[in-house]
Write a protein that holds these residues in place. Structure first.
Motif, PDB file in Angstrom:
ATOM      1  N   ASP A 140      18.850  19.075 -46.349  1.00  0.00           N
ATOM      2  CA  ASP A 140      17.455  19.155 -45.918  1.00  0.00           C
ATOM      3  C   ASP A 140      17.235  18.517 -44.545  1.00  0.00           C
ATOM      4  O   ASP A 140      18.059  17.742 -44.046  1.00  0.00           O
ATOM      5  N   TYR A 141      16.061  18.856 -43.962  1.00  0.00           N
ATOM      6  CA  TYR A 141      15.595  18.109 -42.797  1.00  0.00           C
ATOM      7  C   TYR A 141      15.297  16.680 -43.229  1.00  0.00           C
ATOM      8  O   TYR A 141      14.989  16.403 -44.384  1.00  0.00           O
ATOM      9  N   GLY A 142      15.354  15.773 -42.267  1.00  0.00           N
ATOM     10  CA  GLY A 142      15.053  14.389 -42.583  1.00  0.00           C
ATOM     11  C   GLY A 142      13.592  14.050 -42.387  1.00  0.00           C
ATOM     12  O   GLY A 142      12.819  14.812 -41.800  1.00  0.00           O
ATOM     13  N   ALA A 143      13.198  12.880 -42.888  1.00  0.00           N
ATOM     14  CA  ALA A 143      11.846  12.374 -42.658  1.00  0.00           C
ATOM     15  C   ALA A 143      11.646  12.109 -41.172  1.00  0.00           C
ATOM     16  O   ALA A 143      12.598  11.831 -40.434  1.00  0.00           O
ATOM     17  N   THR A 144      10.401  12.180 -40.726  1.00  0.00           N
ATOM     18  CA  THR A 144      10.148  12.124 -39.282  1.00  0.00           C
ATOM     19  C   THR A 144      10.549  10.799 -38.647  1.00  0.00           C
ATOM     20  O   THR A 144      10.958  10.770 -37.487  1.00  0.00           O
ATOM     21  N   ARG A 145      10.439   9.683 -39.374  1.00  0.00           N
ATOM     22  CA  ARG A 145      10.848   8.396 -38.816  1.00  0.00           C
ATOM     23  C   ARG A 145      12.338   8.130 -39.007  1.00  0.00           C
ATOM     24  O   ARG A 145      12.886   7.230 -38.379  1.00  0.00           O
ATOM     25  N   GLY A 146      12.987   8.868 -39.879  1.00  0.00           N
ATOM     26  CA  GLY A 146      14.369   8.605 -40.230  1.00  0.00           C
ATOM     27  C   GLY A 146      14.454   7.810 -41.517  1.00  0.00           C
ATOM     28  O   GLY A 146      13.460   7.212 -41.964  1.00  0.00           O
ATOM     29  N   ALA A 179      16.321   9.030 -27.056  1.00  0.00           N
ATOM     30  CA  ALA A 179      15.202   8.090 -27.117  1.00  0.00           C
ATOM     31  C   ALA A 179      14.525   7.972 -25.754  1.00  0.00           C
ATOM     32  O   ALA A 179      13.295   8.025 -25.645  1.00  0.00           O
ATOM     33  N   ILE A 180      15.331   7.824 -24.683  1.00  0.00           N
ATOM     34  CA  ILE A 180      14.745   7.735 -23.342  1.00  0.00           C
ATOM     35  C   ILE A 180      14.084   9.055 -22.964  1.00  0.00           C
ATOM     36  O   ILE A 180      13.013   9.076 -22.352  1.00  0.00           O
ATOM     37  N   ASP A 181      14.707  10.154 -23.321  1.00  0.00           N
ATOM     38  CA  ASP A 181      14.141  11.461 -23.006  1.00  0.00           C
ATOM     39  C   ASP A 181      12.755  11.616 -23.641  1.00  0.00           C
ATOM     40  O   ASP A 181      11.806  12.079 -22.995  1.00  0.00           O
ATOM     41  N   LEU A 182      12.622  11.223 -24.907  1.00  0.00           N
ATOM     42  CA  LEU A 182      11.327  11.312 -25.568  1.00  0.00           C
ATOM     43  C   LEU A 182      10.292  10.421 -24.891  1.00  0.00           C
ATOM     44  O   LEU A 182       9.123  10.810 -24.717  1.00  0.00           O
ATOM     45  N   ILE A 183      10.702   9.206 -24.518  1.00  0.00           N
ATOM     46  CA  ILE A 183       9.781   8.296 -23.841  1.00  0.00           C
ATOM     47  C   ILE A 183       9.316   8.887 -22.515  1.00  0.00           C
ATOM     48  O   ILE A 183       8.131   8.816 -22.157  1.00  0.00           O
ATOM     49  N   CYS A 184      10.238   9.508 -21.777  1.00  0.00           N
ATOM     50  CA  CYS A 184       9.860  10.141 -20.513  1.00  0.00           C
ATOM     51  C   CYS A 184       8.905  11.304 -20.741  1.00  0.00           C
ATOM     52  O   CYS A 184       7.951  11.494 -19.981  1.00  0.00           O
ATOM     53  N   ARG A 185       9.144  12.081 -21.793  1.00  0.00           N
ATOM     54  CA  ARG A 185       8.226  13.176 -22.110  1.00  0.00           C
ATOM     55  C   ARG A 185       6.823  12.649 -22.391  1.00  0.00           C
ATOM     56  O   ARG A 185       5.824  13.291 -22.059  1.00  0.00           O
ATOM     57  N   ILE A 327       4.839   4.965 -31.216  1.00  0.00           N
ATOM     58  CA  ILE A 327       5.739   5.515 -32.237  1.00  0.00           C
ATOM     59  C   ILE A 327       5.165   6.814 -32.805  1.00  0.00           C
ATOM     60  O   ILE A 327       5.879   7.816 -32.965  1.00  0.00           O
ATOM     61  N   GLU A 328       3.872   6.823 -33.092  1.00  0.00           N
ATOM     62  CA  GLU A 328       3.245   8.030 -33.637  1.00  0.00           C
ATOM     63  C   GLU A 328       3.359   9.195 -32.654  1.00  0.00           C
ATOM     64  O   GLU A 328       3.657  10.335 -33.043  1.00  0.00           O
ATOM     65  N   ALA A 329       3.118   8.925 -31.381  1.00  0.00           N
ATOM     66  CA  ALA A 329       3.208   9.988 -30.376  1.00  0.00           C
ATOM     67  C   ALA A 329       4.647  10.463 -30.206  1.00  0.00           C
ATOM     68  O   ALA A 329       4.890  11.670 -30.027  1.00  0.00           O
ATOM     69  N   LEU A 330       5.597   9.545 -30.266  1.00  0.00           N
ATOM     70  CA  LEU A 330       7.008   9.927 -30.144  1.00  0.00           C
ATOM     71  C   LEU A 330       7.470  10.742 -31.338  1.00  0.00           C
ATOM     72  O   LEU A 330       8.298  11.651 -31.205  1.00  0.00           O
ATOM     73  N   VAL A 335       9.336  15.909 -33.416  1.00  0.00           N
ATOM     74  CA  VAL A 335       9.157  17.063 -34.296  1.00  0.00           C
ATOM     75  C   VAL A 335       9.027  18.337 -33.462  1.00  0.00           C
ATOM     76  O   VAL A 335       9.628  19.378 -33.778  1.00  0.00           O
ATOM     77  N   ALA A 336       8.260  18.259 -32.366  1.00  0.00           N
ATOM     78  CA  ALA A 336       8.040  19.440 -31.533  1.00  0.00           C
ATOM     79  C   ALA A 336       9.322  19.909 -30.856  1.00  0.00           C
ATOM     80  O   ALA A 336       9.521  21.120 -30.691  1.00  0.00           O
ATOM     81  N   THR A 337      10.184  18.986 -30.465  1.00  0.00           N
ATOM     82  CA  THR A 337      11.366  19.356 -29.683  1.00  0.00           C
ATOM     83  C   THR A 337      12.620  19.549 -30.515  1.00  0.00           C
ATOM     84  O   THR A 337      13.543  20.234 -30.079  1.00  0.00           O
ATOM     85  N   SER A 338      12.678  18.949 -31.712  1.00  0.00           N
ATOM     86  CA  SER A 338      13.886  19.127 -32.528  1.00  0.00           C
ATOM     87  C   SER A 338      13.586  19.307 -34.004  1.00  0.00           C
ATOM     88  O   SER A 338      14.499  19.265 -34.827  1.00  0.00           O
ATOM     89  N   PHE A 339      12.337  19.511 -34.348  1.00  0.00           N
ATOM     90  CA  PHE A 339      11.855  19.687 -35.723  1.00  0.00           C
ATOM     91  C   PHE A 339      12.493  18.660 -36.654  1.00  0.00           C
ATOM     92  O   PHE A 339      13.443  18.938 -37.395  1.00  0.00           O
TER      93      PHE A 339
END
Length: 463
Positions: A140-146, A179-185, A327-330, A335-339
């Motif tokens: 399965d897919y994992g939970a959004t926070r891991g 992680a850095i990529d998401l923060i930059c986004r 954290i919520e925004a990340l 989810v949007a970039t890697s579901f």
């Protein structure tokens, strides 16, 4: 800010709006007086910026009508983002040579430990345990926070370092780089200024340029970033972020001092600069050094890291610790970039291996082994006239000066012709002022071919 700086700021703002499609092709740019008032500059500054953008082809001038966004250009390649320097030894070249080289090729320029240095026994036990996991972990897919188990483990580790947060403020990611990529986004827009150390980990530069950020370097000292230059850069450029390592800085191996840590945080607060603190080398420290995240309480500092240096680079798993709203925004971005977030398989493997009692013993033994390797490598390099900038407290890097003002890029090219990958200094330096320096990975220097090849490369005609 100088007049040239104000002009550049106007140009960056317009380029950013075009890149973000805030201005479509053929759409009229803001009026000169309106933009001047909005940005707090003179109309002549806006005119100069518009004229330069027209000369670059980013906008079109229509006499008597104004300036208009030009037709959309093809997406730039990474080579086109920022100045095209020496592609033979730029940051992406170093990474690709290290990653694509055959396993038997010596790689003193790479950024990881040899396979035989890694905790293979805990990894294999974790892999065997994973085979018995619930079906959902494997399918399965994992939970959004891991997975919660790994986030709890990280929270306990952070608490030992003086950073008391719950697992809900930790997000697991596909890697430290992701992680850095998401923060930059989330936080960086095209044209925004981001501060980095000079020198710094070369992939910081590559990733920031992929996000169309303007990268500005702050000189790094033996005790951390130069605090006066940091404050000056923060005041002059109004940067969105500062990206750094605190523990065992890459590439220098330096350690941040408490005094400089406080001055950096004060300057960041005064100029509203966010900080991304990459803590990937923390396990290699003999004793903990100051952490910006702990001193700040994760108010403006975002802590990131991964397990690739001490556990496995093959099992991709990183993390972010930050303010709840970030954290919520990340999470939404991930989810949007890697579901979803990190692979449940990877997270379970990491949790099983790191939770194994043998892992802590492995890290302790690794520190001792690296201390010996640093001493031995420094001695062998000294025989060739190569001197460390400092002797680090831990880790596996030596940041060195080459003898007789040898050009490190030329030495790297000569060594590559003989099948040895090196990391010349300028790929780490935003200002390109480290041409006589080289970063060596002491754990990757055990191959008998390294020193003879290095000696010949230093004597190459173009070195």
């Amino acid at each position: 800010m100088t007049e040239g700086g104000r002009t550049a700021a106007v140009m960056a703002a317009i380029r950013g709006r075009i890149a973000a499609r805030g201005l479509e092709a053929g759409e009229r740019l803001p009026s000169i007086r309106g933009l001047a008032a909005a940005m707090g500059v003179s109309p002549s500054t806006v005119v100069e910026a518009y004229e330069r953008l027209a000369a670059d082809g980013a906008v079109r001038s229509r006499p008597g009508s104004g300036f208009y966004a030009a037709a959309a250009a093809p997406p730039p390649t990474l080579a086109e983002i920022g100045p095209r320097l020496d592609r033979a030894v730029d940051p992406l070249w170093v990474s690709r040579q290290s990653l694509d080289g055959e396993p038997e090729i010596p790689k003193p320029g790479c950024g990881w430990l040899p396979a035989e240095w890694m905790p293979l026994a805990p990894l294999r036990r974790a892999a065997r345990a994973l085979a018995k996991a619930e079906d959902a972990v494997l399918t399965d897919y994992g939970a959004t926070r891991g997975p919660l188990a790994l986030r709890r483990l990280l929270a306990r580790q952070f608490a030992e370092e003086g950073l008391g947060i719950g697992p809900d403020r930790i997000l697991l990611t596909g890697s430290g780089t992701q992680a850095i990529d998401l923060i930059c986004r989330l936080l960086v827009r095209p044209g925004d200024v981001v501060l980095v150390d000079d020198p710094c980990y070369f992939n910081f530069q590559a990733l920031l340029r992929a996000h169309r950020a303007e990268v500005v370097g702050v000189p790094y000292t033996e005790a951390g970033p130069d605090p006066e230059r940091f404050a000056q850069a923060a005041a002059a450029h109004r940067p969105r972020l500062y990206v750094t390592n605190s523990a065992l800085h890459n590439p220098t191996g330096a350690t941040l001092s408490p005094r400089i840590a406080h001055r950096i945080l004060n300057a960041a607060a005064a100029h509203d600069v966010g900080i991304v603190e990459d803590d990937i080398f923390a396990p290699f420290e003999p004793e903990p050094s100051p952490r910006l995240a702990a001193l700040d309480g994760l108010e403006r500092v975002i802590r990131i890291g991964s397990f690739s240096k001490t556990l496995s680079a093959s099992i991709r798993c990183g993390y972010v610790a930050a303010r709840p709203e970030w954290i919520e925004a990340l999470i939404d971005l991930q989810v949007a970039t890697s579901f979803g977030g990190v692979s449940p398989v990877a997270a379970e493997l990491v949790a099983g291996a790191v939770g194994d009692g043998a892992y802590r013993k492995h890290v302790e033994a690794l520190r001792r082994r690296l201390a010996r390797a640093r001493r031995e490598a420094a001695g062998r390099l000294a025989d060739l006239g190569i001197r460390p900038w400092l002797m680090p407290r831990g880790g596996f890097y030596l940041w060195c000066s080459l003898p007789d003002e040898r050009d490190a890029a030329a030495v790297a090219r000569a060594a590559l012709r003989e099948g040895v990958v090196l990391a010349p200094g300028d790929v780490f330096s935003v200002s390109r002022t480290a041409s006589q320096r080289m970063r060596f990975n002491v754990a990757q220097m055990g191959d008998a071919r390294v020193m003879p090849v290095l000696k010949r490369a230093l004597q190459a005609p173009d070195a």
